[in-house]
Design an enzyme around this catalytic site. Structure first.
Site, mmCIF file in Angstrom:
data_model
loop_
_atom_site.group_PDB
_atom_site.id
_atom_site.type_symbol
_atom_site.label_atom_id
_atom_site.label_comp_id
_atom_site.label_asym_id
_atom_site.label_seq_id
_atom_site.Cartn_x
_atom_site.Cartn_y
_atom_site.Cartn_z
ATOM 1 N N LYS A 22 6.675 20.258 -3.969
ATOM 2 C CA LYS A 22 5.981 19.014 -4.528
ATOM 3 C C LYS A 22 7.042 18.005 -4.459
ATOM 4 C CE LYS A 22 4.230 17.895 -9.279
ATOM 5 N NZ LYS A 22 4.328 18.335 -10.684
ATOM 6 N N GLU A 59 12.343 26.223 0.240
ATOM 7 C CA GLU A 59 11.738 26.086 -0.923
ATOM 8 C C GLU A 59 10.322 27.290 -0.883
ATOM 9 O OE1 GLU A 59 12.138 25.152 -4.100
ATOM 10 O OE2 GLU A 59 13.123 23.353 -4.044
ATOM 11 N N LYS A 102 2.376 19.282 -2.185
ATOM 12 C CA LYS A 102 1.848 18.253 -2.927
ATOM 13 C C LYS A 102 2.609 16.954 -2.698
ATOM 14 C CE LYS A 102 0.653 16.919 -7.611
ATOM 15 N NZ LYS A 102 0.753 17.455 -9.015
ATOM 16 N N SER A 152 -4.175 12.658 -7.244
ATOM 17 C CA SER A 152 -4.783 11.402 -7.794
ATOM 18 C C SER A 152 -4.482 10.183 -7.046
ATOM 19 C CB SER A 152 -4.365 11.219 -9.221
ATOM 20 O OG SER A 152 -2.962 11.017 -9.289
#
Length: 335
Positions: free
Chosen positions: A206, A246, A261, A287
């Site tokens: 992320k 990660e 993301k 978004s």
């Protein structure tokens, strides 16, 4: 003279456009397919009854009270969308520095999960495990006197939050906080509590992206965060090898699925992760991506259905098994 030397190779014997000429042959050789099975619908839930609030920066997206959320879920099931991801909009009065509302068994997210599983037991329910909707400062974790986000102390709260979601009936808990070691800690806690079937969708890569603005406004964390940032725990957009580390750590700690993301700007990572690990790999079309496509379409600069389907097909082609997208309902109808 051999057969091999008798015939020239390449053009004109090989004409790549032959298979592109007609719809039937284009369909027969299509490599990537998008279906409603690939979609997860993110939904914002708020307190109250029969309430809906439009998200100004995300036209077509609304915050819904639990009763309307259940109706929305019925529509998703009718459209063949397998899962919904919940994001609570926490009232200011329920926020605190220690984020204790995050693990309230009667909290908004927990009540929403129970209502959904009672009404639609076969619909997958995914819950966000992070503290930013519940903190007065808008960070994803607890902070010290300097404002630095504390790792291990935050993980202890995340464990309690994840357990409360599992106990409410969540099928998947999705830690999106990017604290070190939280996947293993949550997995151990779930096992100890007998929640052996609760899946973990780890937001493994992320990034500290500028594409999250409309989401933060939708859940009400933007005002709390103010001029702050999340650089000390979300990833630098310049780094790719770090994302591989990660993902490897999260899988080793017990993640069932991993998330990259945002989506479109990070498809190189999707391909690398899928090729190296072969694990279920999800992508969040965030978004900001939605807002850009929607705004350009509304201005007549892009043809909405064409560009949305193209974007999602590209995400799948890169290696995604599933996609969180605010376009899920529209796409299911188009397909």
């Amino acid at each position: 003279m051999t057969a091999e030397s008798t015939f020239p190779t390449g053009y004109p014997l090989t004409r790549m456009r032959r298979m592109r000429r007609d719809d039937f042959s284009r369909r027969l050789m299509r490599e990537t397919h998008l279906t409603p099975d690939d979609l997860i619908y993110p939904v914002f839930v708020l307190e109250g009854t029969n309430r809906r609030e439009p998200v100004v920066s995300m036209p077509g997206v609304e915050r819904l009270s639990i009763d309307l959320l259940v109706e929305e879920a019925r529509e998703l099931q009718t459209l063949g969308i397998p899962a919904m991801a919940l994001f609570p909009v926490t009232p200011a009065a329920a926020k605190s520095e220690d984020a204790r509302e995050a693990y309230n068994p009667d909290g908004l997210a927990q009540r929403a999960v129970r209502a959904l599983k009672e009404a639609l037991p076969d619909l997958g329910v995914i819950t966000d495990v992070a503290l930013d909707p519940f903190t007065t400062h808008g960070q994803d974790g607890l902070i010290d006197e300097t404002g630095y986000v504390l790792n291990d102390e935050t993980v202890e709260v995340l464990i309690r939050q994840a357990l409360s979601h599992a106990e409410a009936g969540a099928d998947v808990v999705a830690p999106s906080d990017m604290m070190d070691g939280r996947i293993g800690a949550i997995r151990v806690a779930l096992e100890a509590a007998g929640r052996i079937h609760t899946r973990i969708l780890a937001y493994s890569a992320k990034y500290a992206s500028g594409f999250y603005g409309p989401f933060r406004a939708a859940v009400g964390s933007a005002a709390s965060l103010g001029s702050g940032n999340k650089y000390s725990y979300q990833m630098d957009p310049a780094n790719g090898d770090e994302a591989m580390r990660e993902v490897a750590l999260d899988l080793r700690e017990g993640a069932d699925m991993v998330m990259i993301k945002p989506g479109m700007p990070y498809l190189d990572l999707v391909r690398r992760v899928k090729d190296r690990f072969g694990a279920p790999t999800f992508v969040y079309q965030v978004s900001g991506e939605y807002a850009m496509l929607k705004a350009a379409s509304r201005n007549g600069w892009l043809e909405e259905q064409a560009v949305v389907l193209e974007a999602l097909i590209c995400i799948k082609r890169a290696g995604a098994d599933a996609i969180l997208t605010y376009y899920a309902k529209d796409v299911a109808r188009w397909l």
